[in-house]
Design an enzyme around this catalytic site. Structure first.
Site, PDB file in Angstrom:
ATOM      1  NE  ARG A   1      -1.899  -1.780   3.568  1.00  0.00           N
ATOM      2  CZ  ARG A   1      -2.308  -2.006   4.819  1.00  0.00           C
ATOM      3  NH1 ARG A   1      -3.525  -1.643   5.196  1.00  0.00           N
ATOM      4  NH2 ARG A   1      -1.497  -2.593   5.689  1.00  0.00           N
TER       5      ARG A   1
ATOM      6  CE  LYS B   1       0.996  -2.527   9.361  1.00  0.00           C
ATOM      7  NZ  LYS B   1      -0.135  -2.875  10.241  1.00  0.00           N
TER       8      LYS B   1
ATOM      9  CG  HIS C   1      -1.749  -1.386  15.190  1.00  0.00           C
ATOM     10  ND1 HIS C   1      -3.075  -1.483  15.576  1.00  0.00           N
ATOM     11  CD2 HIS C   1      -1.767  -1.260  13.838  1.00  0.00           C
ATOM     12  CE1 HIS C   1      -3.851  -1.421  14.507  1.00  0.00           C
ATOM     13  NE2 HIS C   1      -3.085  -1.273  13.442  1.00  0.00           N
TER      14      HIS C   1
ATOM     15  CB  SER D   1     -11.922  -3.104  10.354  1.00  0.00           C
ATOM     16  OG  SER D   1     -11.039  -2.595  11.328  1.00  0.00           O
TER      17      SER D   1
ATOM     18  CB  SER E   1     -18.018 -13.471  23.847  1.00  0.00           C
ATOM     19  OG  SER E   1     -16.688 -13.911  23.968  1.00  0.00           O
TER      20      SER E   1
ATOM     21  CB  VAL F   1     -11.385  -9.454  20.247  1.00  0.00           C
ATOM     22  CG1 VAL F   1     -11.675  -8.602  21.467  1.00  0.00           C
ATOM     23  CG2 VAL F   1     -12.355 -10.630  20.179  1.00  0.00           C
TER      24      VAL F   1
ATOM     25  CB  ALA G   1      -6.809  -9.287  17.177  1.00  0.00           C
TER      26      ALA G   1
ATOM     27  CG  ASP H   1      -1.714  -5.008  12.721  1.00  0.00           C
ATOM     28  OD1 ASP H   1      -0.567  -5.436  12.533  1.00  0.00           O
ATOM     29  OD2 ASP H   1      -2.400  -4.503  11.820  1.00  0.00           O
TER      30      ASP H   1
ATOM     31  CB  VAL I   1      -0.747 -11.868   7.308  1.00  0.00           C
ATOM     32  CG1 VAL I   1      -0.133 -10.712   6.533  1.00  0.00           C
ATOM     33  CG2 VAL I   1      -0.303 -13.205   6.701  1.00  0.00           C
TER      34      VAL I   1
ATOM     35  CG  ASN J   1       1.333  -6.461   5.932  1.00  0.00           C
ATOM     36  OD1 ASN J   1       1.496  -7.638   6.225  1.00  0.00           O
ATOM     37  ND2 ASN J   1       1.998  -5.891   4.957  1.00  0.00           N
TER      38      ASN J   1
END
Length: 375
Positions: A20, A80, A101, A138, A224, A243, A272, A274, A302, A304
């Site tokens: 990207r 990133k 992150h 997302s 949950s 989540v 999740a 990241d 992965v 990304n």
């Protein structure tokens, strides 16, 4: 009226398998039309389907190297988080606008503290209780999670060998999704559309009611808790973890001991990752080496995921970030964050101080309120 012409730099992403770029040509054009200079590192947009001429033809400056780009730019727009070889390029005069992150990496957090830069994270910009800059990625990650899960369930990939939707007379696969947010919902839509039997977990009853109303009949929303999760993992063929706790590490909802209860060849997709991952057995993987197998269970983690579809992802991301980028360029980060409180929530580190509480808590660092810097 902007304070002054700002020099905005868009570097080439160098994280493994990241294709990207921080701005489309259309996004760059909008910033130029707002009175700013946009520097693009040579070849930065190529993998997303944009060549240097697409940028230079609308007035961007093409810069030969990352060193030159960082040294001549005030505001850096990336996709990133900076990786180690970029740390030395980031200085006190920089505003870095990207996904960070921080809670998943102490090393990155301390490097940005030491840089003295202002770090404004896409993933914590918050408006009306939603995360507008995280939503498009997302959406992409959620859809890709089902797509990748279906692929790795195939026997040549060491999966269980089941077709998500089955065929007439044959049961479909069971898909379990942890988290009923944007990525979980998109994953559920994709899996349901392929005909799978889908359960989606969340601990927000209001959200479960919403999912009950909007999802097709082959999607079952479930509250949950540990017992419900432990029961469902035993019959699931694909488990997707989505989540998110903004700015914090993801909770470990699938423990390593649960792997022994799963069907051999089950696929775990950890969206999740990241934020540290919501499976205890997860560890980051890349597009070149996307999976590892532990106790007979395939793990796809992965970091990304949207980078695999860069044309779609870059366009979707720029659509979301551009209005904020223009605010920051026109007004400077301090004034922009005073005007727009949603942008202020994106501030994570300012000139060596951590101003996002969850990041400070993650590594037991000193925390200062954002307001200290905006007065």
């Amino acid at each position: 009226m902007c304070i002054r012409d700002r020099i905005i730099g868009v570097p080439k992403e160098i994280k493994s398998d990241e294709s990207r770029v921080g701005l489309t040509p259309a996004g760059a054009s909008a910033l130029i039309n707002s009175g700013h200079t946009v520097n693009i590192e040579k070849g930065a947009g190529f993998s997303s389907g944009f060549n240097d001429n697409d940028y230079s033809s609308i007035g961007c400056e093409i810069i030969d190297s990352a060193n030159e780009l960082f040294s001549t730019s005030e505001m850096i727009i990336k996709v990133k988080e900076p990786i180690e070889e970029e740390y030395k390029l980031i200085k006190q005069n920089h505003l870095i606008f990207t996904f960070f992150h921080f809670a998943s990496s102490e090393k990155l957090t301390k490097a940005m503290i030491n840089s003295g830069a202002v770090c404004l994270a896409y993933e914590t910009v918050e408006k009306n209780g939603k995360l507008p800059l995280l939503i498009p990625m997302s959406e992409v990650a959620g859809r890709m999670a089902t797509q990748q899960g279906a692929k790795f369930l195939e026997k040549p990939q060491d999966g269980f060998g089941i077709l998500l939707g089955g065929v007439p007379g044959v049961q479909p696969a069971n898909v379990m999704i942890l988290g009923g947010g944007i990525s979980g919902t998109e994953a559920a839509k994709m899996a349901a559309g392929l005909g799978a039997n889908v359960t989606i977990f969340d601990n927000n009853l209001e959200r479960l009611r919403e999912l009950e109303n909007i999802m097709p009949a082959n999607v079952t929303p479930i509250y949950s808790n540990q017992l419900n999760i432990e029961k469902e993992v035993k019959r699931s063929h694909l488990i997707i973890g989505s989540v998110l706790i903004p700015g914090s590490k993801a909770p470990k909802l699938i423990t390593e001991s649960m792997l022994s209860d799963m069907i051999p060849g089950t696929v775990l997709v950890d969206i999740a990752i990241d934020q540290g991952g919501c499976f205890e057995s997860s560890k980051p993987t890349t597009h070149k080496n996307p999976i590892f197998i532990k106790k007979g269970i395939i793990h796809y983690a992965v970091t990304n995921m949207p980078g695999a579809v860069p044309n779609t992802s870059t366009t979707a991301l720029t659509n979301a970030t551009l209005s904020y980028a223009i605010q920051l360029a026109n007004n400077g980060w301090k004034k922009a964050c005073k005007i727009d409180s949603s942008l202020a929530k994106g501030l994570n580190i300012i000139n060596g101080s951590v101003v996002y509480k969850e990041v400070a808590n993650a590594f037991d660092l000193n925390y200062k309120k954002v307001s200290t810097f905006l007065n």
